[in-house]
Motif scaffolding. Structure first.
Motif, mmCIF file in Angstrom:
data_model
loop_
_atom_site.group_PDB
_atom_site.id
_atom_site.type_symbol
_atom_site.label_atom_id
_atom_site.label_comp_id
_atom_site.label_asym_id
_atom_site.label_seq_id
_atom_site.Cartn_x
_atom_site.Cartn_y
_atom_site.Cartn_z
ATOM 1 N N LEU A 41 0.825 -1.211 0.000
ATOM 2 C CA LEU A 41 0.000 0.000 0.000
ATOM 3 C C LEU A 41 0.860 1.262 0.000
ATOM 4 O O LEU A 41 0.556 2.236 -0.699
ATOM 5 N N LEU A 42 1.930 1.254 0.765
ATOM 6 C CA LEU A 42 2.834 2.404 0.799
ATOM 7 C C LEU A 42 3.497 2.611 -0.564
ATOM 8 O O LEU A 42 3.604 3.734 -1.057
ATOM 9 N N GLY A 43 3.920 1.526 -1.184
ATOM 10 C CA GLY A 43 4.518 1.625 -2.510
ATOM 11 C C GLY A 43 3.527 2.114 -3.553
ATOM 12 O O GLY A 43 3.875 2.904 -4.438
ATOM 13 N N TYR A 44 2.267 1.646 -3.445
ATOM 14 C CA TYR A 44 1.257 2.093 -4.402
ATOM 15 C C TYR A 44 0.960 3.580 -4.247
ATOM 16 O O TYR A 44 0.828 4.299 -5.238
ATOM 17 N N GLU A 45 0.878 4.051 -3.020
ATOM 18 C CA GLU A 45 0.580 5.467 -2.781
ATOM 19 C C GLU A 45 1.728 6.388 -3.206
ATOM 20 O O GLU A 45 1.501 7.528 -3.572
ATOM 21 N N HIS A 46 2.939 5.889 -3.163
ATOM 22 C CA HIS A 46 4.101 6.715 -3.484
ATOM 23 C C HIS A 46 4.784 6.275 -4.774
ATOM 24 O O HIS A 46 5.964 6.539 -4.986
ATOM 25 N N ARG A 47 4.039 5.621 -5.666
ATOM 26 C CA ARG A 47 4.636 5.091 -6.894
ATOM 27 C C ARG A 47 5.205 6.176 -7.794
ATOM 28 O O ARG A 47 6.202 5.953 -8.465
ATOM 29 N N VAL A 48 4.592 7.348 -7.820
ATOM 30 C CA VAL A 48 5.098 8.430 -8.672
ATOM 31 C C VAL A 48 6.476 8.869 -8.184
ATOM 32 O O VAL A 48 7.386 9.087 -8.995
ATOM 33 N N HIS A 49 6.665 8.974 -6.900
ATOM 34 C CA HIS A 49 7.955 9.384 -6.343
ATOM 35 C C HIS A 49 9.009 8.300 -6.545
ATOM 36 O O HIS A 49 10.167 8.591 -6.828
ATOM 37 N N ILE A 50 8.596 7.044 -6.383
ATOM 38 C CA ILE A 50 9.539 5.936 -6.507
ATOM 39 C C ILE A 50 10.011 5.791 -7.946
ATOM 40 O O ILE A 50 11.210 5.670 -8.218
ATOM 41 N N LEU A 51 9.075 5.802 -8.884
ATOM 42 C CA LEU A 51 9.434 5.595 -10.287
ATOM 43 C C LEU A 51 10.112 6.814 -10.899
ATOM 44 O O LEU A 51 10.913 6.680 -11.820
ATOM 45 N N GLY A 52 9.815 7.994 -10.404
ATOM 46 C CA GLY A 52 10.375 9.209 -10.984
ATOM 47 C C GLY A 52 11.681 9.662 -10.354
ATOM 48 O O GLY A 52 12.288 10.635 -10.805
ATOM 49 N N SER A 53 12.158 8.982 -9.348
ATOM 50 C CA SER A 53 13.332 9.459 -8.625
ATOM 51 C C SER A 53 14.650 9.061 -9.273
ATOM 52 O O SER A 53 15.679 9.650 -8.988
ATOM 53 N N GLY A 54 14.661 8.044 -10.106
ATOM 54 C CA GLY A 54 15.913 7.575 -10.694
ATOM 55 C C GLY A 54 16.667 6.607 -9.809
ATOM 56 O O GLY A 54 17.714 6.095 -10.185
ATOM 57 N N LEU A 55 16.157 6.335 -8.622
ATOM 58 C CA LEU A 55 16.816 5.397 -7.714
ATOM 59 C C LEU A 55 16.419 3.951 -8.002
ATOM 60 O O LEU A 55 17.011 3.029 -7.448
ATOM 61 N N LEU A 56 15.438 3.778 -8.875
ATOM 62 C CA LEU A 56 14.972 2.431 -9.195
ATOM 63 C C LEU A 56 16.046 1.614 -9.902
ATOM 64 O O LEU A 56 16.015 0.382 -9.865
ATOM 65 N N ILE A 57 17.021 2.286 -10.517
ATOM 66 C CA ILE A 57 18.098 1.584 -11.213
ATOM 67 C C ILE A 57 18.962 0.784 -10.241
ATOM 68 O O ILE A 57 19.604 -0.194 -10.623
ATOM 69 N N TRP A 58 18.962 1.157 -8.957
ATOM 70 C CA TRP A 58 19.772 0.458 -7.952
ATOM 71 C C TRP A 58 19.069 -0.773 -7.391
ATOM 72 O O TRP A 58 19.683 -1.565 -6.667
ATOM 73 N N LEU A 59 17.806 -0.954 -7.714
ATOM 74 C CA LEU A 59 17.053 -2.072 -7.162
ATOM 75 C C LEU A 59 17.649 -3.439 -7.498
ATOM 76 O O LEU A 59 17.768 -4.284 -6.610
ATOM 77 N N PRO A 60 18.059 -3.719 -8.749
ATOM 78 C CA PRO A 60 18.664 -5.038 -9.023
ATOM 79 C C PRO A 60 19.930 -5.289 -8.199
ATOM 80 O O PRO A 60 20.139 -6.406 -7.717
ATOM 81 N N LEU A 61 20.755 -4.281 -8.015
ATOM 82 C CA LEU A 61 21.963 -4.449 -7.222
ATOM 83 C C LEU A 61 21.626 -4.744 -5.760
ATOM 84 O O LEU A 61 22.202 -5.642 -5.146
#
Length: 87
Positions: A41-61
């Protein structure tokens, strides 16, 4: 003929049964479910911030490091490298 033991005589009564793990109890399962649901639920509510931040590239690492840590049980979980007991 009984084969001699190389590791000493260990009988089941020497090691008393351990209590069940908290994470396998009903309260532990409910806690895991609540944490997962809250995270989703927290991820769904803040999906715009998560996807738009550029930090998602570090998730696989981070996933690789996390899987390595948990799959091997932390440091020293590679089957005894460097213990010097190879004979």
């Amino acid at each position: 003929m009984e084969k001699p033991s190389t590791h000493g005589d260990h009988h089941p009564q020497d090691n008393p049964p351990r209590p069940p793990s908290f994470w396998k109890s009903r309260a532990g399962i409910y806690l895991i479910f609540a944490l997962v649901l809250g995270g989703l639920l927290l991820g769904y509510e803040h999906r715009v911030h998560i996807l738009g931040s550029g930090l998602l590239i570090w998730l696989p690492l981070l996933l690789c490091v996390g899987m390595h840590f948990f799959m091997h049980g932390g440091h020293g979980g590679h089957g005894g490298h460097g213990k010097g007991d190879d004979k």
